[in-house]
Design an enzyme around this catalytic site. Structure first.
Site, PDB file in Angstrom:
ATOM      1  CG  ASP A   1      -9.616 -11.343   9.603  1.00 25.51           C
ATOM      2  OD1 ASP A   1      -9.827 -11.613  10.813  1.00 25.51           O
ATOM      3  OD2 ASP A   1      -8.475 -11.313   9.111  1.00 25.51           O
TER       4      ASP A   1
ATOM      5  CB  VAL B   1      -0.944   0.011   1.222  1.00 28.71           C
ATOM      6  CG1 VAL B   1      -1.755   1.296   1.264  1.00 28.71           C
ATOM      7  CG2 VAL B   1      -1.873  -1.189   1.171  1.00 28.71           C
TER       8      VAL B   1
END
Length: 502
Positions: free
Chosen positions: A283, A134
């Site tokens: 999650d 990222v």
């Protein structure tokens, strides 16, 4: 190791790597137990360090095997506590890649150099994970964003791992009765679906859009906006969110965020996703949640999203309410419905349910503690849960653990009580949908049309010259049939009126 296992030529190199890792961590005996190795299975107690050695081997094999271990970490109905504890510690080795190694694929995906596409692009990575890296960036209009870039070559490697895993799972099921109970082939198929979804970033973008629409009524919950102009299979561009992970209540308070309000909102959020909308973040650990100004929550990393059918929503809610109302029979009914391991005697289910109700039927509902008892109990009684249900428990337990960590007095049962009216309303709203009513009307019409024939047959039977001997079971069945027929006629008329009204 694995000398007798034949695989496609393209996967032999990977098989050799897997064999080498198994040998390096001393897992030959485990492979034999699973029906994948040669020789006799060792007798006696399992080595205490076997789970930790297996965990290190999975990490050495890379992200596909790590994700398999993370799925296994949720299967307390199959594995003992030492194995669960080891697999819960799984981490992918995800070194940061120099941006120049990614530049070619990024430029192809964006249609030009990121330095010209964006007003600013930071070539230093913000974070790195097993599948992606990222970077921070700023759009030409000043919007702060993050750019998620898929690691080069990761798809081909993970697809090769999945082919090999499917082959090994099929062999293990054929060779080992104990392994067959764990249904490894179904587990690998679940893993494959999750991985292929996560590898295509357009899936994550769609998940974000859908969840944002689902949660529009929760004003303090946000999902980052996706910038579709720059998003595709390999690159995802979404709004940057400034916030604090929900790990430490002291840190949250110092930032002006109330941990109790966050806990209350988080409970409402997970119940809304699982029991109302039927679509949920699979999650929701602290790395995928951010606490933001105004005591709000932002959902991140939406590559893994679970789905709940209306039937499963009803079953899960029935189970929780039966547990909280101290009804072992109701809990046992749900366990019987859920069991995938075949017929389990009712007495065993009832005994297991009584123990569960005795421990968790009163007081605050702490899902982590309940599940810590629930899954070993299932394992002892030979019960195996469906994978989709395990995913629901995992999401609920993960969120419960996060919220309990920042607000120790948090009680999920209170949140469930506050939302009970909304849950019931959502069920009734579904049932009242025109298409559902039309289907019900057709079925009720059929029963109503058949009613005279049923009644004539019952009348003829009772007026026969030599009536059959009294049978209480038959008499009860006839009475119930009468009630059902009468009810069908009434409901048929009511449904017709309701459809015309809608």
């Amino acid at each position: 190791m694995f000398k007798s296992i034949a695989v496609a030529a393209r996967d032999r190199g990977r098989m050799a790597e897997v064999s080498a890792v198994i040998a390096r961590f001393g897992l030959d005996s485990l492979a034999v137990r699973l029906g994948l190795g040669e020789g006799e299975a060792e007798q006696g107690a399992e080595p205490r360090d076997l789970p930790s050695r297996t965990r290190r081997a999975l990490e050495a094999l890379g992200p596909t095997y790590v994700k398999l271990g993370q799925i296994l970490a949720t299967r307390r109905d199959l594995l003992t506590d030492p194995w669960i504890a080891a697999f819960e510690q799984l981490q992918s080795d995800a070194p940061r890649i120099p941006f120049e190694d990614l530049r070619g694929e990024v430029e192809a995906a964006l249609g030009g150099p990121p330095e010209t596409i964006f007003a600013h692009f930071d070539t230093e990575p913000l974070a790195a994970a097993s599948i992606a890296q990222v970077h921070r960036a700023r759009l030409q209009d000043g919007t702060e964003v993050v750019v998620k870039i898929r690691r080069p070559g990761i798809r081909a490697r993970m697809e090769a791992d999945l082919r090999l895993m499917r082959h090994l799972a099929a062999l293990a099921e054929a060779r080992s009765v104990a392994v067959r109970r764990m249904k490894p082939a179904a587990m690998i198929e679940q893993l494959g679906r999750e991985i292929l979804d996560e590898l295509d970033f357009t899936n994550e973008g769609r998940n974000a859009d859908l969840l944002r629409a689902d949660l529009a009524s929760l004003e303090r919950v946000s999902v980052p906006r996706i910038h579709w102009e720059w998003t595709g299979e390999q690159v995802l561009v979404m709004d940057y969110v400034e916030g604090i992970p929900p790990r430490d209540p002291v840190v949250l308070k110092a930032a002006g965020i109330d941990p109790s309000r966050i806990a209350s909102l988080g409970a409402e959020l997970v119940l809304e996703m699982v029991l109302v909308n039927g679509r949920f973040h699979a999650d929701p650990h602290p790395g995928n949640l951010l606490c933001v100004a105004g005591d709000g929550l932002a959902l991140l990393d939406l590559g893994s999203v679970g789905f709940v059918s209306p039937r499963r929503q009803h079953e899960f809610l029935t189970f929780i309410l039966a547990l909280r109302s101290g009804d072992p029979g109701g809990v046992a009914d749900m366990l019987a419905t859920w069991s995938e391991s075949g017929e389990v005697p009712r007495e065993k289910l009832l005994r297991a349910s009584e123990r569960l109700v005795a421990r968790h039927g009163t007081g605050a509902l702490v899902l982590n503690a309940m599940v810590a008892d629930f899954f070993p109990l299932l394992r002892q009684e030979g019960l195996v849960l469906p994978p989709d249900l395990v995913l629901i428990f995992k999401a609920m337990v993960t969120m419960d653990g996060v919220l309990s960590g920042i607000a120790p007095d948090f009680d999920l049962s209170e949140a469930l009580g506050r939302m009970r009216g909304k849950l019931v309303a959502s069920r009734l709203q579904r049932l009242a949908a025109p298409d559902k009513l039309e289907t019900a009307l057709l079925e009720l019409s059929r029963v109503a049309e058949e009613a005279p024939r049923f009644l004539r047959a019952a009348s003829a039977r009772m007026e026969a010259p030599s009536p059959p001997p009294r049978d209480d079971a038959t008499a009860r069945a006839v009475r119930w049939a009468g009630w059902l027929i009468g009810g069908a006629v009434v409901l048929h008329a009511a449904a017709e009126l309701l459809i015309h009204w809608i």
